[in-house]
Design an enzyme around this catalytic site. Structure first.
Site, mmCIF file in Angstrom:
data_model
loop_
_atom_site.group_PDB
_atom_site.id
_atom_site.type_symbol
_atom_site.label_atom_id
_atom_site.label_comp_id
_atom_site.label_asym_id
_atom_site.label_seq_id
_atom_site.Cartn_x
_atom_site.Cartn_y
_atom_site.Cartn_z
ATOM 1 N NE ARG A 1 -16.437 -6.560 19.552
ATOM 2 C CZ ARG A 1 -16.572 -6.602 20.874
ATOM 3 N NH1 ARG A 1 -17.059 -7.700 21.455
ATOM 4 N NH2 ARG A 1 -16.208 -5.587 21.607
ATOM 5 C CD GLU B 1 16.644 -15.773 3.725
ATOM 6 O OE1 GLU B 1 17.076 -15.658 2.572
ATOM 7 O OE2 GLU B 1 16.725 -16.814 4.380
ATOM 8 C CG PHE C 1 24.524 -1.502 -1.986
ATOM 9 C CD1 PHE C 1 23.794 -1.664 -0.829
ATOM 10 C CD2 PHE C 1 23.974 -1.912 -3.189
ATOM 11 C CE1 PHE C 1 22.537 -2.244 -0.865
ATOM 12 C CE2 PHE C 1 22.718 -2.495 -3.234
ATOM 13 C CZ PHE C 1 21.991 -2.659 -2.062
#
Lengths: 407, 248
Positions: A291, A386, A406
């Site tokens: 390009r 996942e 958590f």
């Protein structure tokens, strides 16, 4: 606006355009592979060039899974490559599995998802947690692609916290009665069997093999995705499904059972993401030399070189991470936390490379004539499924601090 | 029918070509090697004879241990056994002498070689091995049928095709047309697994003399820039052609 006429014109352009992919190997990592690894990898690479690249854009645009490639996926060993030969697998090692996933995802993350689910989330639990009758009944048909499997863990209200699942089964004496619903399930709309995780009356998680045709089992398709469009996603709905008792996977229960499957799948994703990154990098590198702007190739501008140099550096680091993880996984020493780190790092790396590569292609970067935007949109799913990017970060955090974020 | 397919281990067509040791040797650094395409068309045709007519297929290469992955791929595609003659392939005649020994010892009925390898493009080996083994020879072969010992083959000639009949033992210099590109096979997992158990025999070379030596390789000169001359400026054109390009 995509209509059938301009879609067909686009497809003609894409089919005629050869897949010029050349895999980067900046640190001569091929020297770390065996002759058989390279044979397996090159066969998968050739197959993707011949059978996936010419059609995948069309199927992604149509939001349709290309069912005609299932046989080819089985032939290159994409379905349970590490499953022993006596059950129809190829008996290959973990690095071979990783390399196959890398090459398939170089083509498309959606196709790789189908292979990951079949191998790690359906065949793996049947092999590891099933009995001999279950292995002999399901594994050969799954390895050959005659049957396609899906994996039901995630629920509408339980994604990052799978232990909170509400899907459950009751012991009715001569069968189990299964109720509940699973969501965001790859392969669901056309799966022949589903490995479903559900709680028994004591609240303990078990795996059950549910077969298509069982009364009360339906698999509606999830429409209007902007990601993994060449892969079919759906729900698994169980409305008083009578599951024969012999369909319970007897050898492992508890949340650790599905998480063991996810370890295997995440390992494959850590490799697969490298494939998507390689394809984006290779496309951007070639484009930057062709390009011209301001009278010279855009690859001669420093800002483009910065992007390319960072891309190849990150790909090389990800390759080393995946290779080392493959060695440890083969030895049986890889921890779940180590797998989390590789999944998170490599998918994030691929997503950033896809975004930079898309910018380098300017307007062409958004066109279906190049694979980059498809990879970029696919990777938004891969960074989420996942185990999300953030959850994996907290797994590493827990591993290094011993403190659980958590709970 | 016993078939021997000669397999050259050649750089992939997209390889970047460089030379080392004072431009006397090809630089293999970073180069991917593949089965020579003309040989691959022949190997694929040999697979047809194996599957439809019960032929046995042996593949052979003259080269060092680095060529074994290429032979292993041929085994994964479906060849029954492989032979590697353990010596560097220095020139066409030396390679042909090694192959002639393998052909005589193995009593092959049909030898399929590519009409040329895409690395050095010598194109000498098929004719030489036919001569050395007193076999019939069809070069530039684009179609091959065998019934018993009778052979019908088509070869490409300038502007057309020639169909010939001949008999085994036969050597062909094969090319595209024996099969089409779409017929070429990718090794499948079953093939790769079976290839593990197939024999790959390494033979020590017989003594040969090298008749030629590469003195120097040169790459084509890079293309120069284009100078545009206005259509009405003929004097400038003549001046450039005379003084700069020195062609008139």
């Amino acid at each position: 606006m995509i209509n059938s006429q301009n879609l067909e014109a686009l497809n003609i352009i894409i089919r005629m355009k050869p897949d010029l992919f050349e895999a980067p190997d900046y640190y001569n990592l091929d020297e770390l592979l065996t002759e058989e690894h390279r044979l397996v990898r090159d066969a998968a690479r050739e197959w993707v060039k011949r059978d996936v690249s010419p059609i995948i854009e069309e199927y992604a645009q149509k939001a349709e899974f290309p069912t005609q490639i299932v046989k080819g996926l089985a032939e290159i060993g994409a379905f349970g490559p590490y499953i022993p030969v006596e059950y129809g697998g190829a008996g290959l090692d973990q690095i071979s599995y990783g390399l196959i996933m890398q090459e398939i995802e170089r083509g498309d993350s959606g196709v790789r998802s189908t292979a990951s689910v079949q191998s790690s989330l359906v065949m793996y639990p049947i092999w590891k947690y099933g009995n001999e009758e279950q292995r002999n009944k399901y594994l050969p048909k799954l390895a050959s692609g005659e049957w396609i499997g899906s994996f039901g863990l995630t629920e509408p209200d339980h994604g990052s916290n799978p232990g909170g699942m509400v899907t459950n089964f009751k012991d009715m004496g001569d069968h189990y009665l299964l109720n509940g619903a699973k969501m965001w399930i790859s392969n669901a709309p056309f799966c022949n069997v589903a490995v479903v995780w559900a709680k028994n009356e004591e609240g303990r998680i078990h795996g059950l093999v549910v077969e298509r045709g069982m009364e009360g089992f339906t698999t509606p398709e999830t429409h209007n995705k902007w990601s993994l469009r060449a892969s079919a996603t759906g729900e698994l709905i169980f409305d008083n499904v009578k599951v024969p008792k012999e369909n319970l996977l007897p050898n492992k229960s508890g949340l650790g059972a599905p998480l063991g499957c996810l370890d295997s799948a995440r390992f494959g994703i850590a490799w697969g993401a490298i494939g998507a990154a390689m394809d984006c990098y290779d496309t951007a590198l070639r484009y930057s030399k062709e390009r011209l702007q301001f009278g010279k190739p855009i690859g001669q501008f420093q800002l483009q070189q910065k992007k390319l140099a960072e891309m190849i550096t990150e790909i090389t680091k990800a390759q080393l991470l995946a290779w080392r993880l493959g060695v440890m996984r083969e030895n049986g020493t890889a921890t779940s936390a180590q797998i989390s780190m590789a999944k998170r790092n490599n998918v994030d790396m691929a997503l950033k490379i896809a975004r930079d590569a898309r910018q380098m292609l300017g307007g062409m970067g958004i066109s279906g004539e190049y694979s980059i935007m498809r990879h970029m949109m696919n990777l938004e799913s891969v960074v989420t499924y996942e185990g999300t990017h953030d959850i994996h970060l907290l797994i590493t955090g827990l591993d290094v601090t011993g403190l659980n974020a958590f709970k | 029918m016993k078939i021997l397919v000669c397999i050259s281990h050649v750089p992939d067509t997209t390889s970047k070509i460089n030379f080392t040791e004072g431009d006397t040797k090809f630089d293999t650094n970073g180069v991917q090697f593949v089965i020579n395409p003309n040989d691959e068309f022949g190997l694929t045709r040999a697979m047809w004879f194996k599957e439809k007519q019960g032929a046995s297929v042996t593949v052979v290469n003259v080269g060092g241990p680095e060529t074994e992955p290429t032979l292993r791929k041929a085994l994964a595609i479906g060849a029954d056994e492989a032979i590697r003659v353990n010596t560097e392939a220095i020139d066409g005649f030396a390679v042909a002498k090694q192959l002639a020994k393998v052909i005589e010892d193995g009593a092959y009925d049909l030898v399929i070689a590519g009409r040329e390898s895409i690395d050095y493009n010598g194109g000498m080996v098929p004719g030489m091995i036919a001569g050395l083994t007193n076999a019939n020879f069809v070069n530039n072969c684009i179609s091959l049928e065998v019934e018993g010992t009778n052979v019908t083959a088509t070869r490409e000639i300038d502007g057309g095709k020639e169909t010939v009949t001949t008999a085994l033992p036969l050597v062909i210099g094969g090319q595209k047309g024996l099969v089409e590109e779409s017929d070429l096979r990718i090794p499948n997992m079953r093939g790769i697994m079976m290839a593990r158990k197939k024999p790959l025999q390494v033979l020590e070379p017989i003594a040969t003399e090298t008749e030629t030596t590469s003195v120097k390789f040169e790459k084509p000169a890079p293309k120069g820039a284009v100078t545009l001359v206005a259509p009405d400026n003929l004097d400038e054109l003549v001046n450039l052609l005379h003084n700069e390009a020195k062609v008139i």
